[in-house]
Design a protein around this motif. Structure first.
Motif, PDB file in Angstrom:
ATOM      1  N   LEU A   1       0.840  -1.207   0.000  1.00  0.00           N
ATOM      2  CA  LEU A   1       0.000   0.000   0.000  1.00  0.00           C
ATOM      3  C   LEU A   1       0.874   1.257   0.000  1.00  0.00           C
ATOM      4  O   LEU A   1       1.966   1.256   0.572  1.00  0.00           O
ATOM      5  CB  LEU A   1      -0.899  -0.012   1.236  1.00  0.00           C
ATOM      6  CG  LEU A   1      -1.636  -1.330   1.486  1.00  0.00           C
ATOM      7  CD1 LEU A   1      -2.349  -1.297   2.833  1.00  0.00           C
ATOM      8  CD2 LEU A   1      -2.626  -1.607   0.362  1.00  0.00           C
TER       9      LEU A   1
ATOM     10  N   ASN B   1       0.478   7.517  -2.043  1.00  0.00           N
ATOM     11  CA  ASN B   1      -0.027   8.099  -3.287  1.00  0.00           C
ATOM     12  C   ASN B   1       0.473   7.281  -4.466  1.00  0.00           C
ATOM     13  O   ASN B   1       1.363   6.446  -4.322  1.00  0.00           O
ATOM     14  CB  ASN B   1       0.388   9.567  -3.424  1.00  0.00           C
ATOM     15  CG  ASN B   1       1.902   9.696  -3.415  1.00  0.00           C
ATOM     16  OD1 ASN B   1       2.588   9.088  -4.221  1.00  0.00           O
ATOM     17  ND2 ASN B   1       2.416  10.470  -2.462  1.00  0.00           N
ATOM     18  N   HIS B   2      -0.088   7.560  -5.639  1.00  0.00           N
ATOM     19  CA  HIS B   2       0.251   6.683  -6.755  1.00  0.00           C
ATOM     20  C   HIS B   2       1.655   6.895  -7.293  1.00  0.00           C
ATOM     21  O   HIS B   2       2.217   6.022  -7.940  1.00  0.00           O
ATOM     22  CB  HIS B   2      -0.801   6.788  -7.872  1.00  0.00           C
ATOM     23  CG  HIS B   2      -0.789   8.086  -8.603  1.00  0.00           C
ATOM     24  ND1 HIS B   2      -1.612   9.139  -8.268  1.00  0.00           N
ATOM     25  CD2 HIS B   2      -0.051   8.499  -9.655  1.00  0.00           C
ATOM     26  CE1 HIS B   2      -1.378  10.151  -9.091  1.00  0.00           C
ATOM     27  NE2 HIS B   2      -0.432   9.786  -9.939  1.00  0.00           N
TER      28      HIS B   2
ATOM     29  N   SER C   1      -2.802  -3.066  -8.981  1.00  0.00           N
ATOM     30  CA  SER C   1      -4.162  -3.488  -8.673  1.00  0.00           C
ATOM     31  C   SER C   1      -4.910  -2.378  -7.945  1.00  0.00           C
ATOM     32  O   SER C   1      -4.294  -1.576  -7.249  1.00  0.00           O
ATOM     33  CB  SER C   1      -4.088  -4.732  -7.778  1.00  0.00           C
ATOM     34  OG  SER C   1      -5.341  -4.972  -7.168  1.00  0.00           O
ATOM     35  N   PRO C   2      -6.229  -2.347  -8.124  1.00  0.00           N
ATOM     36  CA  PRO C   2      -6.996  -1.457  -7.252  1.00  0.00           C
ATOM     37  C   PRO C   2      -6.841  -1.982  -5.823  1.00  0.00           C
ATOM     38  O   PRO C   2      -6.730  -3.186  -5.618  1.00  0.00           O
ATOM     39  CB  PRO C   2      -8.439  -1.622  -7.723  1.00  0.00           C
ATOM     40  CG  PRO C   2      -8.399  -2.435  -8.972  1.00  0.00           C
ATOM     41  CD  PRO C   2      -7.088  -3.133  -9.028  1.00  0.00           C
ATOM     42  N   THR C   3      -6.831  -1.093  -4.846  1.00  0.00           N
ATOM     43  CA  THR C   3      -6.640  -1.523  -3.464  1.00  0.00           C
ATOM     44  C   THR C   3      -7.910  -2.165  -2.920  1.00  0.00           C
ATOM     45  O   THR C   3      -8.965  -1.538  -2.926  1.00  0.00           O
ATOM     46  CB  THR C   3      -6.274  -0.313  -2.588  1.00  0.00           C
ATOM     47  OG1 THR C   3      -5.137   0.303  -3.172  1.00  0.00           O
ATOM     48  CG2 THR C   3      -5.952  -0.737  -1.170  1.00  0.00           C
TER      49      THR C   3
ATOM     50  N   ARG D   1     -10.733  -3.323  -0.401  1.00  0.00           N
ATOM     51  CA  ARG D   1     -11.251  -2.717   0.815  1.00  0.00           C
ATOM     52  C   ARG D   1     -10.735  -3.380   2.085  1.00  0.00           C
ATOM     53  O   ARG D   1     -10.559  -2.758   3.113  1.00  0.00           O
ATOM     54  CB  ARG D   1     -12.786  -2.798   0.778  1.00  0.00           C
ATOM     55  CG  ARG D   1     -13.374  -1.600   0.101  1.00  0.00           C
ATOM     56  CD  ARG D   1     -12.788  -0.434   0.771  1.00  0.00           C
ATOM     57  NE  ARG D   1     -12.580   0.687  -0.105  1.00  0.00           N
ATOM     58  CZ  ARG D   1     -13.270   1.793  -0.013  1.00  0.00           C
ATOM     59  NH1 ARG D   1     -14.243   1.898   0.853  1.00  0.00           N
ATOM     60  NH2 ARG D   1     -12.972   2.798  -0.789  1.00  0.00           N
TER      61      ARG D   1
ATOM     62  N   SER E   1      -7.342  -1.657   2.863  1.00  0.00           N
ATOM     63  CA  SER E   1      -7.351  -0.260   3.261  1.00  0.00           C
ATOM     64  C   SER E   1      -8.633   0.375   2.765  1.00  0.00           C
ATOM     65  O   SER E   1      -9.199  -0.042   1.763  1.00  0.00           O
ATOM     66  CB  SER E   1      -6.151   0.455   2.628  1.00  0.00           C
ATOM     67  OG  SER E   1      -6.394   1.846   2.618  1.00  0.00           O
ATOM     68  N   SER E   2      -9.066   1.415   3.440  1.00  0.00           N
ATOM     69  CA  SER E   2     -10.328   2.017   3.023  1.00  0.00           C
ATOM     70  C   SER E   2     -10.113   3.099   1.979  1.00  0.00           C
ATOM     71  O   SER E   2     -11.034   3.763   1.561  1.00  0.00           O
ATOM     72  CB  SER E   2     -11.062   2.584   4.227  1.00  0.00           C
ATOM     73  OG  SER E   2     -10.286   3.620   4.773  1.00  0.00           O
ATOM     74  N   PHE E   3      -8.869   3.287   1.547  1.00  0.00           N
ATOM     75  CA  PHE E   3      -8.619   4.285   0.514  1.00  0.00           C
ATOM     76  C   PHE E   3      -8.604   3.633  -0.855  1.00  0.00           C
ATOM     77  O   PHE E   3      -8.203   2.488  -0.997  1.00  0.00           O
ATOM     78  CB  PHE E   3      -7.279   4.975   0.765  1.00  0.00           C
ATOM     79  CG  PHE E   3      -7.299   5.814   2.005  1.00  0.00           C
ATOM     80  CD1 PHE E   3      -8.251   6.799   2.176  1.00  0.00           C
ATOM     81  CD2 PHE E   3      -6.376   5.595   3.009  1.00  0.00           C
ATOM     82  CE1 PHE E   3      -8.273   7.575   3.323  1.00  0.00           C
ATOM     83  CE2 PHE E   3      -6.394   6.367   4.158  1.00  0.00           C
ATOM     84  CZ  PHE E   3      -7.335   7.354   4.322  1.00  0.00           C
ATOM     85  N   CYS E   4      -9.047   4.372  -1.854  1.00  0.00           N
ATOM     86  CA  CYS E   4      -9.011   3.839  -3.208  1.00  0.00           C
ATOM     87  C   CYS E   4      -7.651   4.123  -3.813  1.00  0.00           C
ATOM     88  O   CYS E   4      -6.834   4.814  -3.238  1.00  0.00           O
ATOM     89  CB  CYS E   4     -10.076   4.495  -4.060  1.00  0.00           C
ATOM     90  SG  CYS E   4     -11.704   4.002  -3.560  1.00  0.00           S
ATOM     91  N   GLY E   5      -7.444   3.601  -4.989  1.00  0.00           N
ATOM     92  CA  GLY E   5      -6.204   3.875  -5.697  1.00  0.00           C
ATOM     93  C   GLY E   5      -5.337   2.659  -5.792  1.00  0.00           C
ATOM     94  O   GLY E   5      -5.767   1.560  -5.458  1.00  0.00           O
ATOM     95  N   ILE E   6      -4.109   2.847  -6.267  1.00  0.00           N
ATOM     96  CA  ILE E   6      -3.334   1.663  -6.621  1.00  0.00           C
ATOM     97  C   ILE E   6      -2.615   1.037  -5.436  1.00  0.00           C
ATOM     98  O   ILE E   6      -2.286   1.695  -4.450  1.00  0.00           O
ATOM     99  CB  ILE E   6      -2.298   1.944  -7.742  1.00  0.00           C
ATOM    100  CG1 ILE E   6      -1.071   2.688  -7.210  1.00  0.00           C
ATOM    101  CG2 ILE E   6      -2.911   2.658  -8.889  1.00  0.00           C
ATOM    102  CD1 ILE E   6       0.115   2.576  -8.164  1.00  0.00           C
TER     103      ILE E   6
END
Ligand code: SF4
Ligand code: SF4
Lengths: 424, 256, 80
Positions: free
Chosen positions: C12, C15-16, C36-38, C40, C43-48
């Motif tokens: 994780l 930032n990207h 990959s998309p993270t 849930r 982690s509760s944050f979206c993104g890579i």
């Protein structure tokens, strides 16, 4: 895992609901995409775009808007991006491809509306997609009845400008489409406050043509056997083409093609050379609708071409680049766009000719003619498509489906039976 | 050589063993666990035939539960199996209509029982065994009595093909005092119409084999014949067509 | 039959940019991973995030140490 909450909040999104959407994506994407073997390395970029689907690109659009730029949302490959970019605005495709948005659309639309329309309306009204929030204005078109009425409903929530698409392809229809492009140009100038100059339009005709060339090059690699890239991956790239930055998209797609062409030389494929080669024809597959490709490819066949608007119809036929005046350019644009063979035209023999030609070019073993449920245009035209293929001795199967997973096993059975039939 | 075919349908599971001369058969309801039903029917047919599982050279599984079992050498869809089975049971067949518990299919086949084209009903229960079951329940009769009850009755035209609507339409007709037999005759007719439409789209040929659980319903069979205008024949082993086809495919595979 | 438990590992990032940087470094070092998309569960944050199989974990950790990319942790998630 950057925190985009602030941005989403600023866009007026429903964060709680959006969270539920975010939860579904990683699983689906992992299952359909990341589980594939021997994927080209160049897919990394496209994986990145999906992983950041509501992050990086929306943030770019937010930046663009902060500088006074405008964003136009579109729903059909008939809407000429060139004109929008030429006024310094950004065009972004908005078609909804997820079941997640369907119930939101069903709140205002009849149950027997196609899922693409339901999802698109739901994505807006539920406030769960940043792109639907970011667009300052939507550009609709008069292609099918469902869409025509949906614009009026959406227009209560967001400005919708509608282009009148001809229903036939005679000389006067091409001229009429040119007039519509002119009107769009005026509208774009009015919304952006920028003049569209012939120079800017020429430059953006080139920009979008480069994107078409990159996609054509990608599809060209799929004519090889063994096929160097899966249909799922190619579909994903087509879907991303609708909203990514055109220049970056072209260069990343070309990078991938360099790799794919090397693979072809090495006979390195993602399916064995004897795997059945399938064409999918019919209605568009908006992101994240990967359902049919996933079923076909996990049954052991390769999807090698899509005769859809998320396939060859999107990039076929570049725009003539020789025009120097706006009138000339609009004429060449109208000519190019009127070559898209959508079932909303009558007659639409061009589509059947294309399908027969593509079967040869891509060495297709069988065709799956698939339309979204309640799409009267494509399901009706299916009769003629299937008839022409049968006459040519090419196995064809018709499917009708939606975005839900309910019928996946049924569809899988049919696809398997179709492949068994090809194998005999 | 000894082969087996197992057809795990949504309502019943069928198993056959074939030794090149005769078929041993067993059938039982699928119930909640396709896997359990399959192994149960399989041991039933084994004990009936007097062979044991180790002696089976090749087994093919088919039907909607085909992937849930672990003793098959190969899985093949019910479409391919039904065509093969029907062509064997009734030589000269060029079309198979199969109406099972959850779906109905129309298959065009050649003399060897190879599939040339096929169509299946779209995601809904209309025109399936399930549809008959729901309506029979609404009428308070047993599915197996439907044919007898409707025999010789003038059909009442039903307008709804959707199971849910048809059910309320039927209840409405009952409350208007219509005869059960006439309603059932109408029901058979509407199923026959729908399936005949599917068949006609594919081009009707000379001889139709009707298989699946619903094939035992004479009302539907006669309705199909009337709609299609060609003989619609039901083999004695109509419920076993898929399993027999699977066994024949197993035979081919083990010969290779 | 009990299915064997297989775990996936997700690296994780804050930032990207960090994520893409590490992706490049891992590639250079020949460590296989996917963007990959993270999930849930991680982690509760979206993104890579970067998805690794267990066999690659130790090699990946070495690369992380040597190149100084900022990560927010590594999540271990059972594959379904
Ligand atoms: S299918 Fe027709 S209406 Fe839909 S995007 Fe394509 S051209 Fe437009
Ligand atoms: S798939 Fe058919 S019904 Fe749906 S938007 Fe396109 S043309 Fe209209």
């Amino acid at each position: 895992m950057a925190d985009y909450r602030e941005m989403w909040d600023g866009l007026g999104m429903d964060l709680e609901k959006h969270d539920m959407l975010c939860e579904a994506l990683p699983n689906a994407f992992g299952e359909v995409y990341l589980s594939q073997k021997n994927r080209p390395e160049g897919m990394d970029y496209f994986d990145f775009v999906v992983a950041e689907i509501h992050g990086v690109r929306p943030a770019e659009l937010v930046e663009h808007k902060k500088k006074g730029g405008k964003v136009f949302g579109t729903f059909c490959v008939y809407v000429p991006d060139e004109v929008i970019f030429a006024a310094g605005a950004i065009a972004t495709g908005l078609c909804g491809g997820s079941q997640f948005w369907v119930p939101g659309g069903e709140k205002v639309l009849p149950a027997n509306t196609c899922p693409l329309i339901k999802a698109s309306v739901g994505a807006r009204l539920d406030r769960t997609c940043p792109f639907f929030r970011l667009a300052d204005i939507y550009v609709g078109e008069t292609t099918c009845d469902g869409k025509k009425k949906a614009w009026e409903i959406l227009n209560q929530d967001v400005p919708v400008y509608v282009m009148d698409i001809p229903q036939m392809k005679r000389e006067q229809d091409i001229a009429a489409w040119g007039e519509e492009i002119k009107l769009l140009l005026n509208k774009v100038e009015q919304v952006t406050g920028n003049k569209v100059t012939p120079e800017a339009l020429a430059e953006n005709i080139k920009l979008i043509n480069r994107k078409r060339e990159a996609l054509a090059r990608l599809y060209n690699t799929r004519k090889s056997s063994p096929v160097p890239i899966s249909g799922r991956d190619a579909l994903l790239i087509s879907q991303i083409a609708f909203y990514d930055d055109p220049e970056r998209f072209s260069s990343k797609t070309n990078e991938l093609c360099d790799e794919l062409e090397k693979r072809i030389a090495e006979k390195n494929g993602v399916f064995p050379a004897e795997a059945p080669r399938i064409m999918i024809t019919g209605t568009p597959m908006a992101i994240p609708n990967w359902k049919l490709h996933n079923i076909v490819e996990t049954c052991g066949a390769a999807v090698v071409v899509e005769e859809t608007c998320t396939g060859v119809r999107y990039f076929a036929n570049p725009v003539d680049e020789t025009g120097t005046t706006l009138d000339e350019q609009i004429q060449t644009l109208a000519e190019r766009y009127m070559k898209v063979n959508c079932a909303c035209f009558t007659p639409n023999q061009g589509r059947i000719d294309d399908i027969l030609r593509l079967v040869k070019e891509y060495r297709v073993d069988g065709v799956i003619d698939c339309n979204l449920q309640f799409c009267g245009l494509y399901s009706t035209e299916g009769y003629l498509v299937q008839q022409a293929l049968q006459k040519a001795g090419i196995p064809v199967m018709h499917l009708e489906t939606d975005y839900s997973e309910q019928d996946s096993e049924q569809i899988r059975t049919r696809v398997q039976a179709f492949l068994e039939m090809l194998g005999d | 050589m000894l082969v087996a075919g197992i057809d795990i349908g949504s309502m019943s599971t069928k198993a056959v063993i074939f030794n090149g001369q005769r078929f041993y058969k067993a059938i039982s309801p699928t119930g909640w666990s396709p896997r359990q039903a399959a192994s149960q029917v399989y041991s039933q047919v084994l004990s009936r035939s007097g062979f044991n599982q180790k002696q089976i050279d090749y087994a093919v599984a088919t039907g909607y539960g085909r992937v849930s079992i672990d003793f098959a050498d190969r899985v093949v869809t019910e479409i391919t199996c039904h065509a093969r089975g029907a062509a064997f049971l009734l030589p000269g067949t060029d079309m198979v209509i199969d109406i099972g518990g959850q779906d109905s299919k129309v298959i065009r086949t050649n003399a060897q029982g190879q599939v040339l084209d096929f169509a299946m009903n779209d995601k809904c229960a209309a025109g399936t065994g399930r549809f008959l079951q729901v309506i029979a329940a609404a009428l308070g009769v047993d599915v197996s009595d439907l044919a007898a009850l409707s025999s010789g009755q003038a059909p009442i035209t039903l307008n709804s093909m959707c199971t849910v609507f048809a059910e309320s339409e039927v209840i409405g007709l009952l409350s208007q005092g219509k005869e059960k037999g006439e309603i059932i005759a109408g029901l058979h007719q509407s199923i026959a119409r729908r399936i005949a439409g599917m068949a006609q789209r594919m081009g009707v040929l000379n001889k139709v084999t009707f298989t699946g659980g619903v094939a035992r319903n004479e009302g539907v069979r006669a309705g199909l014949e009337e709609q299609l205008g060609v003989p619609v024949l039901v083999p004695d082993d109509c419920q076993f067509a898929g399993a027999i086809g699977a066994a024949l495919l197993a035979w081919d595979s083990s010969e290779k | 039959m009990e299915e064997a438990e297989i775990y996936d590992y997700y690296i994780l990032f804050p930032n990207h940019h960090e994520g893409l940087h590490l992706h490049k470094e891992l590639k250079k070092a020949g460590v296989k991973c996917s963007i990959s998309p993270t999930p849930r569960a991680a982690s509760s944050f979206c993104g890579i995030s970067l998805l690794l199989a267990e066999e690659q974990l130790d090699a990946a950790k070495k690369v992380i140490e040597s190149c100084g990319v900022k990560i927010e942790g590594i999540a271990k998630i059972r594959r379904k």
